[in-house]
Design a protein around this motif. Structure first.
Motif, PDB file in Angstrom:
ATOM      1  N   LYS A 213       0.161  12.520  -4.546  1.00 37.23           N
ATOM      2  CA  LYS A 213      -0.694  12.993  -3.453  1.00 37.23           C
ATOM      3  C   LYS A 213      -2.065  12.356  -3.518  1.00 37.23           C
ATOM      4  O   LYS A 213      -2.560  12.028  -4.590  1.00 37.23           O
ATOM      5  CB  LYS A 213      -0.844  14.512  -3.518  1.00 37.23           C
ATOM      6  CG  LYS A 213       0.453  15.240  -3.315  1.00 37.23           C
ATOM      7  CD  LYS A 213       0.231  16.723  -3.372  1.00 37.23           C
ATOM      8  CE  LYS A 213       1.534  17.466  -3.221  1.00 37.23           C
ATOM      9  NZ  LYS A 213       1.359  18.895  -3.303  1.00 37.23           N
ATOM     10  N   ARG A 214      -2.647  12.210  -2.341  1.00 35.96           N
ATOM     11  CA  ARG A 214      -3.981  11.647  -2.278  1.00 35.96           C
ATOM     12  C   ARG A 214      -5.011  12.735  -2.504  1.00 35.96           C
ATOM     13  O   ARG A 214      -4.745  13.912  -2.324  1.00 35.96           O
ATOM     14  CB  ARG A 214      -4.221  11.006  -0.912  1.00 35.96           C
ATOM     15  CG  ARG A 214      -3.371   9.784  -0.692  1.00 35.96           C
ATOM     16  CD  ARG A 214      -3.737   9.112   0.575  1.00 35.96           C
ATOM     17  NE  ARG A 214      -3.425   9.987   1.708  1.00 35.96           N
ATOM     18  CZ  ARG A 214      -3.753   9.716   2.945  1.00 35.96           C
ATOM     19  NH1 ARG A 214      -4.404   8.626   3.241  1.00 35.96           N
ATOM     20  NH2 ARG A 214      -3.427  10.530   3.924  1.00 35.96           N
ATOM     21  N   GLY A 215      -6.213  12.339  -2.859  1.00 33.26           N
ATOM     22  CA  GLY A 215      -7.318  13.279  -2.988  1.00 33.26           C
ATOM     23  C   GLY A 215      -7.401  13.900  -4.366  1.00 33.26           C
ATOM     24  O   GLY A 215      -6.688  13.539  -5.299  1.00 33.26           O
ATOM     25  N   ARG A 216      -8.303  14.879  -4.466  1.00 32.30           N
ATOM     26  CA  ARG A 216      -8.516  15.531  -5.748  1.00 32.30           C
ATOM     27  C   ARG A 216      -7.401  16.530  -6.028  1.00 32.30           C
ATOM     28  O   ARG A 216      -6.834  17.117  -5.122  1.00 32.30           O
ATOM     29  CB  ARG A 216      -9.852  16.270  -5.749  1.00 32.30           C
ATOM     30  CG  ARG A 216     -11.021  15.340  -5.721  1.00 32.30           C
ATOM     31  CD  ARG A 216     -12.279  16.128  -5.667  1.00 32.30           C
ATOM     32  NE  ARG A 216     -12.335  16.721  -4.313  1.00 32.30           N
ATOM     33  CZ  ARG A 216     -13.371  17.348  -3.816  1.00 32.30           C
ATOM     34  NH1 ARG A 216     -14.439  17.519  -4.532  1.00 32.30           N
ATOM     35  NH2 ARG A 216     -13.356  17.831  -2.600  1.00 32.30           N
ATOM     36  N   LYS A 217      -7.144  16.723  -7.284  1.00 34.84           N
ATOM     37  CA  LYS A 217      -6.137  17.699  -7.664  1.00 34.84           C
ATOM     38  C   LYS A 217      -6.807  19.069  -7.769  1.00 34.84           C
ATOM     39  O   LYS A 217      -7.931  19.188  -8.243  1.00 34.84           O
ATOM     40  CB  LYS A 217      -5.515  17.307  -8.999  1.00 34.84           C
ATOM     41  CG  LYS A 217      -4.714  16.026  -8.900  1.00 34.84           C
ATOM     42  CD  LYS A 217      -4.013  15.711 -10.179  1.00 34.84           C
ATOM     43  CE  LYS A 217      -3.225  14.428 -10.014  1.00 34.84           C
ATOM     44  NZ  LYS A 217      -2.544  14.047 -11.239  1.00 34.84           N
TER      45      LYS A 217
ATOM     46  N   GLN B  34       0.835  -1.209   0.000  1.00 36.81           N
ATOM     47  CA  GLN B  34       0.000   0.000   0.000  1.00 36.81           C
ATOM     48  C   GLN B  34       0.862   1.248   0.000  1.00 36.81           C
ATOM     49  O   GLN B  34       0.569   2.221  -0.683  1.00 36.81           O
ATOM     50  CB  GLN B  34      -0.927   0.004   1.219  1.00 36.81           C
ATOM     51  CG  GLN B  34      -2.039  -0.999   1.140  1.00 36.81           C
ATOM     52  CD  GLN B  34      -2.867  -1.028   2.420  1.00 36.81           C
ATOM     53  OE1 GLN B  34      -2.523  -0.389   3.394  1.00 36.81           O
ATOM     54  NE2 GLN B  34      -3.944  -1.798   2.387  1.00 36.81           N
TER      55      GLN B  34
ATOM     56  N   THR C 120       2.180   1.825  -3.519  1.00 35.29           N
ATOM     57  CA  THR C 120       1.180   2.334  -4.460  1.00 35.29           C
ATOM     58  C   THR C 120       0.864   3.802  -4.157  1.00 35.29           C
ATOM     59  O   THR C 120       0.637   4.578  -5.062  1.00 35.29           O
ATOM     60  CB  THR C 120      -0.118   1.506  -4.415  1.00 35.29           C
ATOM     61  OG1 THR C 120      -0.606   1.487  -3.078  1.00 35.29           O
ATOM     62  CG2 THR C 120       0.106   0.100  -4.903  1.00 35.29           C
ATOM     63  N   ARG C 121       0.874   4.164  -2.902  1.00 35.71           N
ATOM     64  CA  ARG C 121       0.630   5.561  -2.549  1.00 35.71           C
ATOM     65  C   ARG C 121       1.749   6.457  -3.068  1.00 35.71           C
ATOM     66  O   ARG C 121       1.522   7.529  -3.568  1.00 35.71           O
ATOM     67  CB  ARG C 121       0.512   5.718  -1.029  1.00 35.71           C
ATOM     68  CG  ARG C 121      -0.877   5.512  -0.529  1.00 35.71           C
ATOM     69  CD  ARG C 121      -0.985   5.947   0.901  1.00 35.71           C
ATOM     70  NE  ARG C 121      -1.346   4.766   1.668  1.00 35.71           N
ATOM     71  CZ  ARG C 121      -0.950   4.459   2.871  1.00 35.71           C
ATOM     72  NH1 ARG C 121      -0.143   5.255   3.523  1.00 35.71           N
ATOM     73  NH2 ARG C 121      -1.336   3.364   3.453  1.00 35.71           N
ATOM     74  N   LYS C 122       2.973   5.972  -2.929  1.00 39.03           N
ATOM     75  CA  LYS C 122       4.108   6.755  -3.395  1.00 39.03           C
ATOM     76  C   LYS C 122       4.078   6.901  -4.909  1.00 39.03           C
ATOM     77  O   LYS C 122       4.440   7.931  -5.450  1.00 39.03           O
ATOM     78  CB  LYS C 122       5.418   6.099  -2.966  1.00 39.03           C
ATOM     79  CG  LYS C 122       5.688   6.232  -1.494  1.00 39.03           C
ATOM     80  CD  LYS C 122       6.978   5.560  -1.112  1.00 39.03           C
ATOM     81  CE  LYS C 122       7.190   5.589   0.392  1.00 39.03           C
ATOM     82  NZ  LYS C 122       8.388   4.849   0.786  1.00 39.03           N
TER      83      LYS C 122
ATOM     84  N   CYS D  72       1.427   6.956  -6.939  1.00 36.77           N
ATOM     85  CA  CYS D  72       0.369   7.799  -7.473  1.00 36.77           C
ATOM     86  C   CYS D  72       0.498   9.250  -7.003  1.00 36.77           C
ATOM     87  O   CYS D  72      -0.243  10.109  -7.431  1.00 36.77           O
ATOM     88  CB  CYS D  72      -1.019   7.238  -7.136  1.00 36.77           C
ATOM     89  SG  CYS D  72      -1.376   7.275  -5.375  1.00 36.77           S
TER      90      CYS D  72
END
Length: 118
Positions: A27-31, A18, A21-23, A25
């Protein structure tokens, strides 16, 4: 014990996966800057509600000021009338103090309530 170690190993493996995969993609959330069509409509509706609310607020404020101006005008008229009455009573008092009868003696007695109107 062995089962617990296996479970903790599995958990660490899934956590690592996990994290990777976070790294990947970013930043998390909407751009920022990318809004969906429903969000744009929501913003437009919110702006319109805000404008309507501001119009209603200005209308209420205008009515409140009109009411206060009328109230002040009425009070000023009352003050003028009371000052005129005070001046008239002061003159009658002076005339009575000088032992002379006031010019409008009947009117004075009617106002005081001694003489009844016919």
């Amino acid at each position: 014990m062995a089962e617990m170690e296996m479970q903790s190993n599995k958990m660490s493996i899934t956590e690592e996966a996990q994290a990777q995969t976070r790294k990947e993609c970013g930043k998390r959330g909407r751009k920022p800057g990318r809004k969906t069509s429903t969000e744009k409509l929501d913003i437009k509706a919110k702006l319109e509600r805000s404008r309507q609310s501001a119009r209603e607020c200005r209308a209420r404020k205008k009515l409140r000021y009109q009411y206060l101006e009328e109230l002040v005008a009425d009070r000023e008229k009352a003050v003028v009338a009371l000052r005129a009455e005070l001046e008239r009573l002061i003159q009658w008092n002076r005339q009575l103090s000088e032992n002379s009868t006031p010019i409008n003696n009947d009117q004075l007695l009617q106002e005081i309530g001694i003489l009844k109107q016919e």
